[in-house]
Design a protein around this motif. Structure first.
Motif, mmCIF file in Angstrom:
data_model
loop_
_atom_site.group_PDB
_atom_site.id
_atom_site.type_symbol
_atom_site.label_atom_id
_atom_site.label_comp_id
_atom_site.label_asym_id
_atom_site.label_seq_id
_atom_site.Cartn_x
_atom_site.Cartn_y
_atom_site.Cartn_z
ATOM 1 N N ILE B 100 0.599 -1.060 0.185
ATOM 2 C CA ILE B 100 -0.240 0.048 -0.322
ATOM 3 C C ILE B 100 0.643 1.381 0.171
ATOM 4 O O ILE B 100 1.944 1.710 1.367
ATOM 5 C CB ILE B 100 -0.683 0.257 1.000
ATOM 6 C CG1 ILE B 100 -1.331 -1.466 1.181
ATOM 7 C CG2 ILE B 100 -2.430 1.523 0.872
ATOM 8 C CD1 ILE B 100 -2.566 -1.184 2.469
ATOM 9 N N ASN B 101 0.986 2.426 -1.102
ATOM 10 C CA ASN B 101 1.794 3.577 -1.352
ATOM 11 C C ASN B 101 1.126 4.383 -0.771
ATOM 12 O O ASN B 101 0.330 4.838 -1.945
ATOM 13 C CB ASN B 101 2.721 2.449 -2.402
ATOM 14 C CG ASN B 101 3.595 3.306 -2.950
ATOM 15 O OD1 ASN B 101 4.056 4.791 -2.443
ATOM 16 N ND2 ASN B 101 4.440 3.170 -3.570
ATOM 17 N N SER B 102 2.060 5.053 -0.298
ATOM 18 C CA SER B 102 0.438 6.611 -0.130
ATOM 19 C C SER B 102 1.110 7.727 -0.810
ATOM 20 O O SER B 102 0.467 8.837 -0.712
ATOM 21 C CB SER B 102 1.330 6.509 1.352
ATOM 22 O OG SER B 102 1.029 5.678 2.302
ATOM 23 N N GLU B 103 2.532 7.456 -0.831
ATOM 24 C CA GLU B 103 3.020 8.336 -2.196
ATOM 25 C C GLU B 103 2.733 8.403 -3.643
ATOM 26 O O GLU B 103 2.175 9.364 -4.060
ATOM 27 C CB GLU B 103 4.777 8.666 -2.054
ATOM 28 C CG GLU B 103 5.128 8.951 -0.975
ATOM 29 C CD GLU B 103 6.800 9.053 -0.580
ATOM 30 O OE1 GLU B 103 6.967 8.478 -1.384
ATOM 31 O OE2 GLU B 103 7.324 9.028 0.944
ATOM 32 N N ASP B 104 2.325 7.144 -3.706
ATOM 33 C CA ASP B 104 1.976 7.053 -5.181
ATOM 34 C C ASP B 104 0.401 6.568 -5.594
ATOM 35 O O ASP B 104 -0.217 6.353 -6.590
ATOM 36 C CB ASP B 104 3.072 5.304 -5.889
ATOM 37 C CG ASP B 104 4.377 6.144 -5.921
ATOM 38 O OD1 ASP B 104 4.641 6.649 -6.615
ATOM 39 O OD2 ASP B 104 4.844 4.379 -6.630
ATOM 40 N N MET B 105 -0.313 6.250 -4.012
ATOM 41 C CA MET B 105 -1.371 6.908 -3.934
ATOM 42 C C MET B 105 -1.755 5.503 -4.756
ATOM 43 O O MET B 105 -2.810 5.432 -5.348
ATOM 44 C CB MET B 105 -2.324 8.218 -4.446
ATOM 45 C CG MET B 105 -1.628 9.230 -3.847
ATOM 46 S SD MET B 105 -2.457 9.281 -2.120
ATOM 47 C CE MET B 105 -4.121 9.704 -2.230
ATOM 48 N N LEU B 106 -1.162 4.483 -4.505
ATOM 49 C CA LEU B 106 -1.283 2.794 -4.963
ATOM 50 C C LEU B 106 -1.086 1.728 -4.079
ATOM 51 O O LEU B 106 -1.030 1.589 -2.881
ATOM 52 C CB LEU B 106 -1.189 2.566 -6.195
ATOM 53 C CG LEU B 106 0.556 2.775 -6.688
ATOM 54 C CD1 LEU B 106 0.653 1.743 -6.131
ATOM 55 C CD2 LEU B 106 0.520 3.343 -8.200
ATOM 56 N N ALA B 107 -2.195 0.302 -4.181
ATOM 57 C CA ALA B 107 -2.135 -0.529 -3.472
ATOM 58 C C ALA B 107 -1.695 -1.833 -4.662
ATOM 59 O O ALA B 107 -2.678 -1.965 -5.599
ATOM 60 C CB ALA B 107 -3.038 -0.904 -3.084
ATOM 61 N N VAL B 108 -1.092 -2.610 -4.367
ATOM 62 C CA VAL B 108 -0.871 -4.080 -5.430
ATOM 63 C C VAL B 108 -0.862 -5.006 -4.465
ATOM 64 O O VAL B 108 -0.805 -5.303 -3.351
ATOM 65 C CB VAL B 108 0.145 -4.178 -5.202
ATOM 66 C CG1 VAL B 108 0.900 -5.546 -6.363
ATOM 67 C CG2 VAL B 108 1.205 -2.939 -6.557
ATOM 68 N N LEU B 109 -2.084 -6.118 -5.134
ATOM 69 C CA LEU B 109 -2.783 -7.088 -4.130
ATOM 70 C C LEU B 109 -2.551 -8.075 -4.508
ATOM 71 O O LEU B 109 -3.220 -8.428 -6.714
ATOM 72 C CB LEU B 109 -4.128 -6.450 -3.281
ATOM 73 C CG LEU B 109 -5.447 -5.913 -4.114
ATOM 74 C CD1 LEU B 109 -6.531 -5.942 -3.370
ATOM 75 C CD2 LEU B 109 -4.934 -4.563 -4.423
ATOM 76 N N GLU B 110 -3.503 -9.694 -4.749
ATOM 77 C CA GLU B 110 -3.731 -10.536 -5.062
ATOM 78 C C GLU B 110 -5.097 -10.832 -5.403
ATOM 79 O O GLU B 110 -5.550 -9.499 -4.226
ATOM 80 C CB GLU B 110 -2.933 -11.797 -4.957
ATOM 81 C CG GLU B 110 -1.535 -12.207 -3.989
ATOM 82 C CD GLU B 110 -0.825 -13.511 -3.463
ATOM 83 O OE1 GLU B 110 0.288 -13.987 -3.749
ATOM 84 O OE2 GLU B 110 -1.625 -13.583 -2.348
#
Lengths: 415, 458
Positions: B100-110
């Protein structure tokens, strides 16, 4: 499912297969497998009902995978009583295929007869006190056994030296008692943890309540939960008969499972007689708070205490509120802190922790985590069976947190 | 077609024995979703990672067996139902939130991550993932992407596709492909991310998801508005939108829906009211206060009986629990639920509501109406008994008319449930022969052996 009654059959129809139960089932949480969640079992029941499936070992296995904690039923948008349906399925299984041999021996030969149950308790006591237990544990003989037997052996509680009900008098009274209650001690207090029983007698004496302990047997829950309704009914009817002998204001319980079985007696036993008791049945914690409105002068100890909701208590009237209220009245001796997911099943579920040891421990470990996070030094509960499970799981995790019945703390404050 | 023993053995070698179910009793538990459709798979398989998924799909192409990917099985169009053959591929073991990336405002998940759990995790960091299908406590992100799920917040925030930045996908032939990426702007090649979002498991198996996040709204207020007349509730919806207020959600429940929910939740909703609106506004403090005042005025002008405003989180959660329970709770009326999500342009909500009532009375059927009135996505649900042949015929006619009405009002067959099996027969009404042939051409090109989720959509 030949003898499934109309109400239960209709409740099958109410399941929309939305799958909402997945979010609440402790077993699904650990396994992620659909056969173990309510929705899957209901689909299987429909298939049994329509004759597309018949009982076999696999199906029996699947239906053994349920804690009967009722979290699914409680949260179902249609109120499908999946826990009751699982119990009915187990009943049907026993009617068709009989009980597994071990349970058969326990239920039909041991549970039915107090003398034999007491004797079993004594043998266990001797096993523990003579050093045989120590010897076996040291020699690691148990580790050679299959199926986690060594670990399961450690689940055996340290038993007391005899039957509580034989030691204490039938009647404990005071001058001009304000109320009279009958006390259903349950098997665990009777054979394993006498201190819970003594605590209750002490508190009630201090509150000016007369207590009788009628002749009684097991409430029947292990038999009902396994589908052995014949043994369950036998036990329930005996208890009803004995408790009908003397009129009392309330019948009190220290064990949530016993209480909930008694509350279900009218339905399980199909008995009018049982219905007469319904208004009198009460968890001891609720009795202390609501009926006696107990006030306790507490010494200042300041220990942090948390509380675990037994599944069988939380759904009864004020079953969540009363124990917490009682705990808060123990301030400043004890500081009550709520743990996360306090009302989640501990995974004990009667003999589930023996038949499905590893899974049961996984469920319990979530609880241990919550307890640790709460920062409490003591975890209290109102069900001796939950207490055994919690003790075992905490010990496994090398935790110093102590497990107590709520009444033990209350009695301790009455010095 | 039946799976060869040898094939089963090879699958076991890929995922391990514990992750394959072969018994009929277990397979039956993977034969359904949230509809009344059934199809028992020949095998249920739980892969652990992308590699295993790819190997299974490759094997499927070699041995020519169908693969039916699924998550939690909460779909409402029969989209994940195995067509009585092949492998049900359950992706719930792949349930890690990788980043969960607060700087790029994105999340990567399965794909097996549960949507509600994901919502909670991002909110802990002051971020927000808006899509909130009613089944969010159980449904999976992979399923949400495959069906392009919506939810109440779609009115203001859009649906799943508006948040998917990139995907890792196992293609129907077992290759591993990456689409999109970690940027909002990306016009490199065809927009395969959007093609796969909502492809209902027919064009690829989603094995990793990258989604865009928003900052969490500072304030939320929820209003429960009670109406004596359903028409007044419907016209309030259009009036609110016309006045430039954009609530996060604008939900409608009619009288039957209210009764069903009340049976379970006991919130004290009035059983004699024809409709309630559940309206939520979010944003900065001043904005929220202003919006709520406008909404109150508008609803009063449209003869609402009562307005109840909730700002405490627990109180709001209670109202939402009731709303989310509706879809399940209406099964109290009759056991078979045909759940539709025909959607119309938002200004046509009053007209659609009127037509739905006419259809219900014409065919003498229970059709509770609830749903996302703000975005034109109503959920008329027909309750019937599938064992009653005569009634089911009436149901069929009513469904036909509902779709006719939606299309006539320039709407669509499905707003958020997908076509699956249930709406397949109607696809042509909306897409025409040319449109369907275009879909088929894409499917044939990427899945020449028709391995992935055959028998769905068209």
């Amino acid at each position: 499912m030949k003898d499934m009654d109309k109400n239960h059959f209709e409740s099958l129809n109410k399941c929309s297969r939305c799958g909402g139960c997945q979010a609440h089932c402790p077993i699904f949480y650990e396994t992620g497998r659909e056969p173990f969640v309510a929705r899957g079992k209901i689909e299987l029941l429909e298939n049994l009902q329509s004759g597309k499936l018949t009982w076999n070992d696999k199906l029996a296995d699947i239906f053994s995978m349920c804690l009967l904690c009722g979290a699914c039923a409680e949260n179902c948008p249609n109120g499908v009583p999946a826990d009751k349906l699982v119990m009915m399925a187990r009943k049907d299984l026993v009617a068709n295929n009989g009980l597994p041999i071990i349970k058969k021996n326990v239920f039909q030969h041991l549970l039915r007869y107090n003398g034999r149950l007491n004797l079993a308790g004594k043998i266990l006591y001797l096993y523990q006190k003579t050093g045989l237990q120590k010897l076996l544990r040291i020699s690691r003989v148990l580790n050679l056994m299959p199926n986690d037997l060594a670990k399961i052996e450690r689940l055996l509680p340290e038993v007391a030296s005899g039957s509580f009900r034989k030691i204490v008098p039938f009647r404990s009274t005071v001058d001009n008692p304000r109320l009279k209650v009958a006390y259903f001690t349950g098997c665990v207090t009777n054979l394993i943890n006498h201190n819970v029983g003594y605590s209750i007698l002490k508190i009630l004496k201090a509150c000016g309540v007369e207590v009788i302990i009628p002749k009684q047997g097991c409430c029947g829950v292990p038999a009902f939960a396994s589908g052995d309704f014949t043994t369950g009914k036998f036990l329930g009817e005996q208890n009803i008969k004995e408790f009908a002998r003397e009129d009392v204001d309330y019948i009190i319980f220290d064990c949530a499972s016993c209480l909930s079985t008694w509350l279900d007696y009218p339905e399980l036993l199909e008995s009018e007689e049982a219905l007469k008791f319904s208004d009198k049945l009460m968890d001891v914690n609720r009795f202390l708070v609501e009926i006696l409105d107990i006030k306790i002068e507490c010494p200042e100890i300041g220990k942090k205490v948390t509380y675990h909701d037994p599944c069988h208590l939380k759904r009864t009237e004020n079953g969540k509120k009363a124990p917490r209220e009682l705990l808060s009245r123990l301030s400043p001796a004890y500081e009550y802190v709520e743990m996360g997911l306090a009302d989640r099943c501990c995974g004990s579920a009667g003999s589930f922790n023996i038949s499905h040891y590893r899974l049961s421990q996984k469920v319990a470990n979530r609880k241990v985590k919550s307890i640790k996070e709460s920062g409490a030094e003591i975890v209290t509960s109102a069900c001796p069976s939950c207490m055994m499970q919690l003790s075992h799981a905490l010990k496994n995790e090398k935790s110093d947190v102590v497990v107590n019945h709520l009444v033990e703390l209350v009695a301790g404050c009455l010095q | 077609m039946e799976l060869e023993l040898n094939t089963v053995q090879q699958i076991i070698e890929i995922v391990g024995e514990d992750n394959v179910l072969t018994n009929l009793e277990e397979r039956i538990c993977y034969s359904y979703d949230g509809t009344f459709q059934r199809g028992i798979p020949e095998l249920v398989v739980f892969p652990a990672n992308t590699q295993e998924v790819a190997e299974i799909v490759k094997l499927a192409n070699k041995e020519k067996f169908p693969v039916f990917p699924r998550g939690a099985g909460t779909g409402l169009s029969g989209g994940s139902i195995p067509m009585s053959s092949g492998v049900a591929l359950v992706l719930t073991r792949m349930n890690k939130i990788k980043e969960i990336n607060s700087e790029d405002m994105l999340a990567v998940l399965e794909p097996g991550v549960i949507t509600g759990h994901f919502n909670q995790e991002v909110e802990k960091l002051g971020l927000y993932y808006p899509p909130d299908p009613a089944s969010l406590k159980t449904c999976t992100m992979g399923g949400n992407i495959a069906e392009n799920a919506g939810g109440p917040r779609a009115f203001k925030y859009g649906v799943t596709k508006d948040y998917v930045l990139g995907l890792e996908v196992v293609t129907p032939q077992g290759e591993i492909m990456h689409t999109g990426g970690r940027t909002v702007k990306n016009v490199t090649g065809y927009d395969l991310t959007r093609l796969l979002t909502g492809s209902e498991g027919t064009l690829g198996i989603i094995t990793e998801i990258t989604v865009r996040l928003l900052p969490k709204p500072k304030e939320i207020r929820t209003a429960l508005v009670i109406f004596d007349k359903l028409e007044d509730a419907a016209s309030s919806v259009t009036a609110i939108i016309r006045n430039g207020v954009i609530p996060a959600t604008l939900e409608l429940m009619d009288q039957i829906a209210i009764k069903c929910v009340e049976n379970f939740n006991h919130l004290g909703l009035p059983l004699d009211a024809e409709a309630v609106l559940l309206i939520e506004v979010d944003g900065g403090k001043n904005q929220v206060e202003e919006d709520i005042i406008s909404i109150e005025e508008i609803c009063q002008n449209h003869h609402c009986r009562k307005i109840h405003i909730a700002s405490l989180a627990e109180e709001r959660e209670k109202l939402w629990k009731a709303r989310r329970a509706v879809s399940s709770a209406i099964v109290q009326l009759k056991p078979t639920k045909i759940s539709e999500d025909a959607t119309v342009p938002r200004s046509k909500i009053p007209e659609m509501v009127k037509r739905l009532r006419e259809i219900a009375s014409k065919y003498n059927l229970h059709i509770p109406v609830f749903g996302h009135a703000g975005d034109g996505n109503l959920h008329p649900n027909i309750l019937a008994d599938k064992n009653n042949k005569e009634e089911m015929e009436r149901v069929q006619k009513a469904v036909d008319e509902i779709f006719h009405a939606a299309l006539e009002l320039r709407g669509t067959l499905s707003g958020e449930h997908g076509i699956g099996i249930m709406k397949k027969p109607y696809l042509q009404w909306e897409l025409g022969e040319v449109g369907i042939e275009y879909l088929r051409a894409i499917k044939r090109a990427v899945d020449p052996n028709n391995i992935l989720n055959p028998g769905k959509v068209f």
